[in-house]
Design a protein around this motif. Sequence first.
Motif, short mmCIF file in Angstrom:
data_model
loop_
_atom_site.label_atom_id
_atom_site.label_comp_id
_atom_site.label_asym_id
_atom_site.label_seq_id
_atom_site.Cartn_x
_atom_site.Cartn_y
_atom_site.Cartn_z
N ALA A 43 0.83 -1.21 0.00
CA ALA A 43 0.00 0.00 0.00
C ALA A 43 0.86 1.26 0.00
CB ALA A 43 -0.94 0.00 1.20
N VAL A 44 1.96 1.24 0.75
CA VAL A 44 2.89 2.37 0.74
C VAL A 44 3.52 2.52 -0.64
CG1 VAL A 44 5.09 3.22 1.67
CG2 VAL A 44 3.35 2.32 3.22
N TYR A 46 2.25 1.55 -3.46
CA TYR A 46 1.18 2.07 -4.32
C TYR A 46 1.06 3.58 -4.18
CZ TYR A 46 -3.54 3.44 -5.60
OH TYR A 46 -4.61 4.10 -6.12
N THR A 47 1.06 4.06 -2.94
CA THR A 47 0.89 5.49 -2.69
C THR A 47 2.03 6.30 -3.31
OG1 THR A 47 -0.32 4.98 -0.67
CG2 THR A 47 0.58 7.22 -0.87
N VAL A 48 3.25 5.81 -3.16
CA VAL A 48 4.42 6.49 -3.75
C VAL A 48 4.32 6.49 -5.27
CG1 VAL A 48 6.93 6.37 -4.04
CG2 VAL A 48 5.91 6.06 -1.77
N LEU A 50 1.60 6.16 -7.11
CA LEU A 50 0.48 7.02 -7.49
C LEU A 50 0.87 8.48 -7.45
CD1 LEU A 50 -2.52 7.29 -8.24
CD2 LEU A 50 -3.00 7.36 -5.78
N ALA A 51 1.58 8.87 -6.40
CA ALA A 51 2.04 10.26 -6.29
C ALA A 51 2.92 10.62 -7.47
CB ALA A 51 2.78 10.49 -4.98
N VAL A 84 0.92 1.02 -11.16
CA VAL A 84 0.12 1.53 -10.05
C VAL A 84 -1.13 0.66 -9.87
CG1 VAL A 84 -1.31 3.47 -9.27
CG2 VAL A 84 0.96 3.91 -10.19
N HIS A 88 -1.99 -1.89 -6.69
CA HIS A 88 -3.29 -1.71 -6.03
C HIS A 88 -3.96 -3.07 -5.83
CE1 HIS A 88 -7.68 -1.02 -6.17
NE2 HIS A 88 -7.44 0.14 -5.61
#
Length: 145
Positions: A43-44, A46-48, A50-51, A84, A88
């Motif tokens: 999840a981390v 993914y977040t990176v 996505l950013a 991404v 997810h």
Amino acid sequence: MDPARLFEIANLTALAGWLMLAIAPLRRTLLVNAARVVGVGLAVTYTVLLAGVLLTLGEGGRELDFSSLEGVTRAFAQPEGVLVGWVHYLAFDLWVGAWEVEDAERRGLPHWALLPCLFFTLMFGPFGLLLYLAISRSPLARRRA
């Protein structure tokens, strides 16, 4: 890092989490929690990722549009967008698998009956969840949650 290499690392990392769930009866709490840590790591990641994608929007006419099939197709036409999306899936499916293992224990469902559900949750997400929901409410479950 190259998206193809990140894809390989994410897959291997998720596989480690799924193996923990498959052998969970050996040390259920430890292995389920370890699989959840893997899920949080995904999840981390993914977040990176996505950013990174969001920060490059607007460059070269790129835009994010989830309001149409064409817009989603454009988002996934780039390797970064596919990566991404894939991470997810890996994160959410692993989290669902960890929940299935915990819920199966509460319901008294034998672990061997859970293994096909875990496989299908890994491979086909929502289908595996539906299979688990059906099996967990079958006579195989010895007690109700």
